[in-house]
Motif scaffolding. Sequence first.
Motif, PDB file in Angstrom:
ATOM      1  N   ARG A  54      83.208 -40.043-120.832  1.00 17.56           N
ATOM      2  CA  ARG A  54      82.576 -39.369-121.794  1.00 17.56           C
ATOM      3  C   ARG A  54      81.181 -40.044-122.215  1.00 17.56           C
ATOM      4  O   ARG A  54      80.817 -40.984-121.636  1.00 17.56           O
ATOM      5  CB  ARG A  54      83.517 -39.761-123.152  1.00 17.56           C
ATOM      6  CG  ARG A  54      84.548 -38.762-123.464  1.00 17.56           C
ATOM      7  CD  ARG A  54      85.037 -39.044-124.816  1.00 17.56           C
ATOM      8  NE  ARG A  54      85.459 -40.300-125.231  1.00 17.56           N
ATOM      9  CZ  ARG A  54      86.509 -40.807-125.209  1.00 17.56           C
ATOM     10  NH1 ARG A  54      87.665 -40.255-124.835  1.00 17.56           N
ATOM     11  NH2 ARG A  54      87.032 -42.000-125.589  1.00 17.56           N
ATOM     12  N   TYR A  55      80.575 -39.242-123.117  1.00 14.59           N
ATOM     13  CA  TYR A  55      79.219 -39.852-123.625  1.00 14.59           C
ATOM     14  C   TYR A  55      79.323 -41.112-124.211  1.00 14.59           C
ATOM     15  O   TYR A  55      80.318 -41.411-124.755  1.00 14.59           O
ATOM     16  CB  TYR A  55      78.707 -38.790-124.632  1.00 14.59           C
ATOM     17  CG  TYR A  55      77.939 -37.602-124.081  1.00 14.59           C
ATOM     18  CD1 TYR A  55      76.967 -37.524-123.211  1.00 14.59           C
ATOM     19  CD2 TYR A  55      78.848 -36.366-124.420  1.00 14.59           C
ATOM     20  CE1 TYR A  55      76.333 -36.361-122.627  1.00 14.59           C
ATOM     21  CE2 TYR A  55      78.250 -35.293-123.721  1.00 14.59           C
ATOM     22  CZ  TYR A  55      77.032 -35.268-123.031  1.00 14.59           C
ATOM     23  OH  TYR A  55      76.497 -34.129-122.407  1.00 14.59           O
ATOM     24  N   GLN A  56      78.552 -42.043-123.710  1.00 13.42           N
ATOM     25  CA  GLN A  56      78.729 -43.450-124.253  1.00 13.42           C
ATOM     26  C   GLN A  56      77.922 -43.616-125.523  1.00 13.42           C
ATOM     27  O   GLN A  56      78.100 -44.787-126.269  1.00 13.42           O
ATOM     28  CB  GLN A  56      78.176 -44.314-122.987  1.00 13.42           C
ATOM     29  CG  GLN A  56      79.102 -44.359-121.872  1.00 13.42           C
ATOM     30  CD  GLN A  56      80.247 -44.716-122.111  1.00 13.42           C
ATOM     31  OE1 GLN A  56      80.841 -45.723-122.469  1.00 13.42           O
ATOM     32  NE2 GLN A  56      81.500 -43.595-121.385  1.00 13.42           N
ATOM     33  N   SER A  57      77.139 -42.765-125.839  1.00 10.16           N
ATOM     34  CA  SER A  57      76.256 -42.802-127.015  1.00 10.16           C
ATOM     35  C   SER A  57      75.895 -41.583-127.506  1.00 10.16           C
ATOM     36  O   SER A  57      75.754 -40.607-126.679  1.00 10.16           O
ATOM     37  CB  SER A  57      75.126 -43.841-126.934  1.00 10.16           C
ATOM     38  OG  SER A  57      74.109 -43.129-126.074  1.00 10.16           O
ATOM     39  N   ALA A  58      75.739 -41.283-128.703  1.00  7.64           N
ATOM     40  CA  ALA A  58      75.244 -40.047-129.280  1.00  7.64           C
ATOM     41  C   ALA A  58      73.662 -39.678-128.765  1.00  7.64           C
ATOM     42  O   ALA A  58      73.508 -38.611-128.525  1.00  7.64           O
ATOM     43  CB  ALA A  58      74.742 -40.196-130.818  1.00  7.64           C
ATOM     44  N   ALA A  59      72.913 -41.060-128.341  1.00 10.75           N
ATOM     45  CA  ALA A  59      71.540 -40.616-127.862  1.00 10.75           C
ATOM     46  C   ALA A  59      71.692 -40.035-126.375  1.00 10.75           C
ATOM     47  O   ALA A  59      71.043 -39.106-125.851  1.00 10.75           O
ATOM     48  CB  ALA A  59      70.885 -41.964-127.958  1.00 10.75           C
ATOM     49  N   GLU A  60      72.808 -40.197-125.666  1.00 13.98           N
ATOM     50  CA  GLU A  60      73.094 -39.714-124.459  1.00 13.98           C
ATOM     51  C   GLU A  60      73.419 -38.163-124.407  1.00 13.98           C
ATOM     52  O   GLU A  60      72.674 -37.300-123.799  1.00 13.98           O
ATOM     53  CB  GLU A  60      74.162 -40.375-123.640  1.00 13.98           C
ATOM     54  CG  GLU A  60      74.405 -39.900-122.209  1.00 13.98           C
ATOM     55  CD  GLU A  60      75.653 -40.606-121.566  1.00 13.98           C
ATOM     56  OE1 GLU A  60      75.994 -40.298-120.608  1.00 13.98           O
ATOM     57  OE2 GLU A  60      76.050 -41.630-122.182  1.00 13.98           O
ATOM     58  N   MET A  61      74.096 -37.866-125.674  1.00 12.89           N
ATOM     59  CA  MET A  61      74.352 -36.527-125.721  1.00 12.89           C
ATOM     60  C   MET A  61      73.052 -35.892-126.230  1.00 12.89           C
ATOM     61  O   MET A  61      72.860 -34.738-125.931  1.00 12.89           O
ATOM     62  CB  MET A  61      75.633 -36.252-126.602  1.00 12.89           C
ATOM     63  CG  MET A  61      75.750 -34.861-127.159  1.00 12.89           C
ATOM     64  SD  MET A  61      77.096 -34.780-128.529  1.00 12.89           S
ATOM     65  CE  MET A  61      78.625 -34.752-127.479  1.00 12.89           C
TER      66      MET A  61
END
Length: 126
Positions: A54-61
């Motif tokens: 999954r995405y590890q952070s909102a910044a990555e998404m």
Amino acid sequence: MATGLLPFRGESSGVIFESILNRTPIAAVRLNPDLPPKLEDIINKALEKDRNLRYQSAAEMRADLQRLKRDSESGNSSAASSDTVAIPEARQTQGRTLWKVAFPVLLVVLLVLGGFIIGCISKASA
């Protein structure tokens, strides 16, 4: 929302949490054939069961969503050739519409993930 439907439904929060944990959602592109394939990839990664995938952070998404927006506004994709024709105005409007769809999807995904985390925490403390 990108599909007009929630990824997981049920009569109670327990049924919904069970679906989140154990069931695969219906492919977003099956519910909305106009959905860009890259947006579906982002949605699938956000709903991934394995936390390492999954995405590890909102910044990555956010970075993936910004990349999708940039590519849709410029008319480029990873498979596009360098002799791409200029973008018509309708295509630019489609990019703005994409964000009107992508933001609620992001919000729903974050709420679902938050509920999942709260559920895991409450199970661990019980």
